[in-house]
Design a protein around this motif. Structure first.
Motif, PDB file in Angstrom:
ATOM      1  N   PHE A  76      -9.171   6.315  -5.498  1.00 56.08           N
ATOM      2  CA  PHE A  76      -9.685   5.882  -4.203  1.00 56.08           C
ATOM      3  C   PHE A  76     -10.609   4.678  -4.347  1.00 56.08           C
ATOM      4  CE2 PHE A  76      -9.430  10.681  -3.320  1.00 56.08           C
ATOM      5  CZ  PHE A  76      -8.061  10.614  -3.131  1.00 56.08           C
TER       6      PHE A  76
ATOM      7  N   GLU B 142      -4.789   7.265   1.956  1.00 57.65           N
ATOM      8  CA  GLU B 142      -4.410   7.647   0.597  1.00 57.65           C
ATOM      9  C   GLU B 142      -5.031   8.991   0.223  1.00 57.65           C
ATOM     10  OE1 GLU B 142      -4.167   5.642  -3.793  1.00 57.65           O
ATOM     11  OE2 GLU B 142      -5.982   5.223  -2.631  1.00 57.65           O
ATOM     12  N   HIS B 143      -6.306   9.162   0.495  1.00 62.08           N
ATOM     13  CA  HIS B 143      -7.018  10.401   0.196  1.00 62.08           C
ATOM     14  C   HIS B 143      -6.361  11.567   0.934  1.00 62.08           C
ATOM     15  CE1 HIS B 143     -11.321  12.319  -0.147  1.00 62.08           C
ATOM     16  NE2 HIS B 143     -10.383  13.244  -0.245  1.00 62.08           N
TER      17      HIS B 143
ATOM     18  N   GLU C 171       2.811   1.712  -3.364  1.00 64.55           N
ATOM     19  CA  GLU C 171       1.924   2.179  -4.432  1.00 64.55           C
ATOM     20  C   GLU C 171       1.506   3.632  -4.197  1.00 64.55           C
ATOM     21  OE1 GLU C 171      -1.309  -0.628  -4.501  1.00 64.55           O
ATOM     22  OE2 GLU C 171      -0.138  -2.115  -5.601  1.00 64.55           O
ATOM     23  N   THR C 172       1.184   3.975  -2.959  1.00 64.47           N
ATOM     24  CA  THR C 172       0.776   5.341  -2.636  1.00 64.47           C
ATOM     25  C   THR C 172       1.924   6.318  -2.880  1.00 64.47           C
ATOM     26  OG1 THR C 172      -0.828   4.525  -1.019  1.00 64.47           O
ATOM     27  CG2 THR C 172      -0.170   6.830  -0.816  1.00 64.47           C
TER      28      THR C 172
ATOM     29  N   VAL D 284      -3.266  11.794   2.090  1.00 65.43           N
ATOM     30  CA  VAL D 284      -1.912  12.053   1.566  1.00 65.43           C
ATOM     31  C   VAL D 284      -1.980  12.923   0.316  1.00 65.43           C
ATOM     32  CG1 VAL D 284       0.063  10.942   0.421  1.00 65.43           C
ATOM     33  CG2 VAL D 284      -0.817  10.014   2.578  1.00 65.43           C
ATOM     34  N   TYR D 285      -2.826  12.547  -0.643  1.00 63.29           N
ATOM     35  CA  TYR D 285      -2.898  13.319  -1.890  1.00 63.29           C
ATOM     36  C   TYR D 285      -3.527  14.693  -1.659  1.00 63.29           C
ATOM     37  CZ  TYR D 285      -2.256   8.604  -3.815  1.00 63.29           C
ATOM     38  OH  TYR D 285      -1.803   7.338  -4.083  1.00 63.29           O
TER      39      TYR D 285
ATOM     40  N   PHE E  27       0.836  -1.204   0.000  1.00 66.04           N
ATOM     41  CA  PHE E  27       0.000   0.000   0.000  1.00 66.04           C
ATOM     42  C   PHE E  27       0.869   1.251   0.000  1.00 66.04           C
ATOM     43  CE2 PHE E  27      -1.692   3.433   2.663  1.00 66.04           C
ATOM     44  CZ  PHE E  27      -2.743   3.850   1.864  1.00 66.04           C
ATOM     45  N   TRP E  28       1.865   1.312   0.896  1.00 66.13           N
ATOM     46  CA  TRP E  28       2.711   2.496   0.990  1.00 66.13           C
ATOM     47  C   TRP E  28       3.574   2.677  -0.254  1.00 66.13           C
ATOM     48  CZ3 TRP E  28       1.518   6.413   3.668  1.00 66.13           C
ATOM     49  CH2 TRP E  28       0.873   6.280   4.887  1.00 66.13           C
TER      50      TRP E  28
ATOM     51  N   LYS F 231       2.367   6.865  -6.663  1.00 72.64           N
ATOM     52  CA  LYS F 231       1.326   7.760  -7.183  1.00 72.64           C
ATOM     53  C   LYS F 231       1.555   9.186  -6.693  1.00 72.64           C
ATOM     54  CE  LYS F 231      -1.798   4.452  -6.091  1.00 72.64           C
ATOM     55  NZ  LYS F 231      -3.120   3.895  -5.752  1.00 72.64           N
ATOM     56  N   LEU F 232       1.971   9.328  -5.430  1.00 73.28           N
ATOM     57  CA  LEU F 232       2.228  10.664  -4.887  1.00 73.28           C
ATOM     58  C   LEU F 232       3.350  11.360  -5.645  1.00 73.28           C
ATOM     59  CD1 LEU F 232       1.761  12.917  -2.833  1.00 73.28           C
ATOM     60  CD2 LEU F 232       3.348  11.712  -1.302  1.00 73.28           C
TER      61      LEU F 232
ATOM     62  N   THR G  12      -8.475   1.610  -4.864  1.00 73.71           N
ATOM     63  CA  THR G  12      -7.874   1.198  -3.587  1.00 73.71           C
ATOM     64  C   THR G  12      -8.902   0.534  -2.693  1.00 73.71           C
ATOM     65  OG1 THR G  12      -6.167   2.889  -3.664  1.00 73.71           O
ATOM     66  CG2 THR G  12      -6.721   2.023  -1.486  1.00 73.71           C
TER      67      THR G  12
END
Length: 152
Positions: free
Chosen positions: A115, A131-132, A12-13, A134-135, A9-10, A16-17, A118
């Protein structure tokens, strides 16, 4: 609750970030250079306050409604996962109509797709909320907070 792979998860996040950070930094630099990192550099207490309030009182409730409730309520009605994700992203985007900004609608549609994917994969309100947050927090940090309804 499914077995969550936090490391994946981290990773991939973060990937994307990085893409989001590059694109949005260039966008703000080209369209409103004065806003670029303005709040974090000039009003760090306000920046921190915005990130906290946004993450707790905006992101988590949105994810409860737009992912957790939506997927549990409409999964049986919309059997095709791709269509479910697309409809979810449209609904999430339309919830931001009050901003009266086409860019916001586009960003929230794209965010809604990310989202929903995910949530569909993890079935975790916590992960999709992280995730939401963070972005979204990045958007405030880079200088797009004013158009998202937070003071600059």
């Amino acid at each position: 609750m499914p077995n969550l792979n936090w490391r994946l998860f981290w990773l991939e996040t973060l990937a994307k970030l990085i893409a989001i950070a590059v694109i949005t930094t260039i966008f703000v630099y080209l369209t409103d250079n004065d806003a670029l990192f303005n709040v974090v550099l000039n009003k760090p207490k306000l920046w921190f306050f915005i990130l906290f309030i946004y993450s707790i009182f905006s992101v988590y409730p949105q994810e409860l409604i737009y992912r957790t409730f939506f997927f549990k309520r409409y999964l049986k009605l919309i059997n095709n996962k791709a269509v479910l994700i697309f409809v979810n992203a449209i609904v999430f985007s339309l919830a931001h109509l009050f901003f009266k900004n086409a860019l916001i609608l586009g960003l929230t549609f794209l965010g809604g797709v990310l989202f929903a994917i995910t949530y569909n994969k993890t079935k975790s309100t916590v992960l999709v909320s992280i995730e939401h947050a963070v972005y979204g927090c990045w958007l405030f940090t880079v200088g797009m907070g004013d158009m998202l309804g937070f003071p600059a």
